[in-house]
Motif scaffolding. Structure first.
Motif, PDB file in Angstrom:
ATOM      1  N   UNK A  72     -16.062   0.921  10.705  1.00 47.81           N
ATOM      2  CA  UNK A  72     -16.558   0.832  12.279  1.00 47.81           C
ATOM      3  C   UNK A  72     -15.184  -0.002  12.737  1.00 47.81           C
ATOM      4  N   UNK A  73     -14.905  -0.990  12.198  1.00 48.79           N
ATOM      5  CA  UNK A  73     -13.525  -1.782  12.332  1.00 48.79           C
ATOM      6  C   UNK A  73     -12.316  -0.985  12.777  1.00 48.79           C
ATOM      7  N   UNK A  74     -11.955  -0.326  11.656  1.00 51.99           N
ATOM      8  CA  UNK A  74     -10.667   0.509  11.566  1.00 51.99           C
ATOM      9  C   UNK A  74     -10.982   1.589  12.861  1.00 51.99           C
ATOM     10  N   UNK A  77     -10.160  -0.176  16.157  1.00 57.21           N
ATOM     11  CA  UNK A  77      -8.903  -0.420  16.425  1.00 57.21           C
ATOM     12  C   UNK A  77      -7.939   0.802  16.521  1.00 57.21           C
ATOM     13  N   UNK A  78      -8.408   1.799  15.918  1.00 57.97           N
ATOM     14  CA  UNK A  78      -7.457   3.157  16.114  1.00 57.97           C
ATOM     15  C   UNK A  78      -7.862   3.826  17.377  1.00 57.97           C
ATOM     16  N   UNK A  79      -9.187   3.506  17.960  1.00 59.56           N
ATOM     17  CA  UNK A  79      -9.523   3.829  19.386  1.00 59.56           C
ATOM     18  C   UNK A  79      -8.654   3.210  20.471  1.00 59.56           C
ATOM     19  N   UNK A 106      -0.410  -8.749   2.944  1.00 58.32           N
ATOM     20  CA  UNK A 106      -1.901  -8.408   2.941  1.00 58.32           C
ATOM     21  C   UNK A 106      -2.534  -7.716   4.041  1.00 58.32           C
ATOM     22  N   UNK A 107      -1.810  -7.789   5.032  1.00 53.77           N
ATOM     23  CA  UNK A 107      -2.184  -7.053   6.201  1.00 53.77           C
ATOM     24  C   UNK A 107      -1.561  -6.165   6.765  1.00 53.77           C
ATOM     25  N   UNK A 108      -0.485  -5.556   5.899  1.00 46.51           N
ATOM     26  CA  UNK A 108       0.459  -4.375   6.493  1.00 46.51           C
ATOM     27  C   UNK A 108      -0.183  -3.062   6.321  1.00 46.51           C
ATOM     28  N   UNK A 109      -0.927  -3.105   5.267  1.00 46.69           N
ATOM     29  CA  UNK A 109      -1.535  -1.846   5.202  1.00 46.69           C
ATOM     30  C   UNK A 109      -2.706  -1.410   5.940  1.00 46.69           C
ATOM     31  N   UNK A 110      -3.279  -0.218   6.072  1.00 45.77           N
ATOM     32  CA  UNK A 110      -4.579  -0.130   6.816  1.00 45.77           C
ATOM     33  C   UNK A 110      -5.797  -0.910   6.011  1.00 45.77           C
TER      34      UNK A 110
END
Length: 114
Positions: A72-74, A77-79, A106-110
């Motif tokens: 849901x978060x991804x 964010x994508x929207x 740690x936060x660069x990848x999906x």
């Protein structure tokens, strides 16, 4: 009567993200039965009269909800990135020198929770 000092269980892992006047804490904690859960805490620095104080909001996330939460978060964010603000270069907000512990990768990848 049982002592409630164990209410806030020991942290197993913690990640801090500074964001202006806000700081986000991602903490893994354990239950008495050695099950694990995640707390996400937003801490906002505010001023009252001449003193600073911190207002905190906390979310508890349990293992059975990890995947649904991440998906849901991804999607959300994508929207925002793709549908609402496609003209914005979000790479300008990538973590760099503001990262408090230097863990840039740690936060660069999906977002993933395997």
């Amino acid at each position: 009567m049982e002592d409630n000092k164990d209410y806030d269980r020991d942290e197993i892992f913690s990640k801090k993200v500074k964001a202006g006047k806000r700081t986000y804490f991602f903490d893994v904690k354990s239950t008495r039965s050695n099950d694990y859960y995640l707390t996400i805490t937003e801490s906002k620095r505010k001023m009252r009269e001449e003193n600073y104080f911190y207002e905190k909001h906390k979310i508890f996330l349990y293992k059975e909800d990890f995947q649904k939460f991440i998906e849901a978060l991804q999607r959300t964010v994508d929207h925002v990135k793709n549908d609402l603000m496609p003209e914005v270069d979000f790479s300008q907000f990538d973590m760099g020198s503001d990262n408090s512990d230097g863990d840039d990768d740690a936060f660069k990848d999906d977002l993933k929770w395997d």
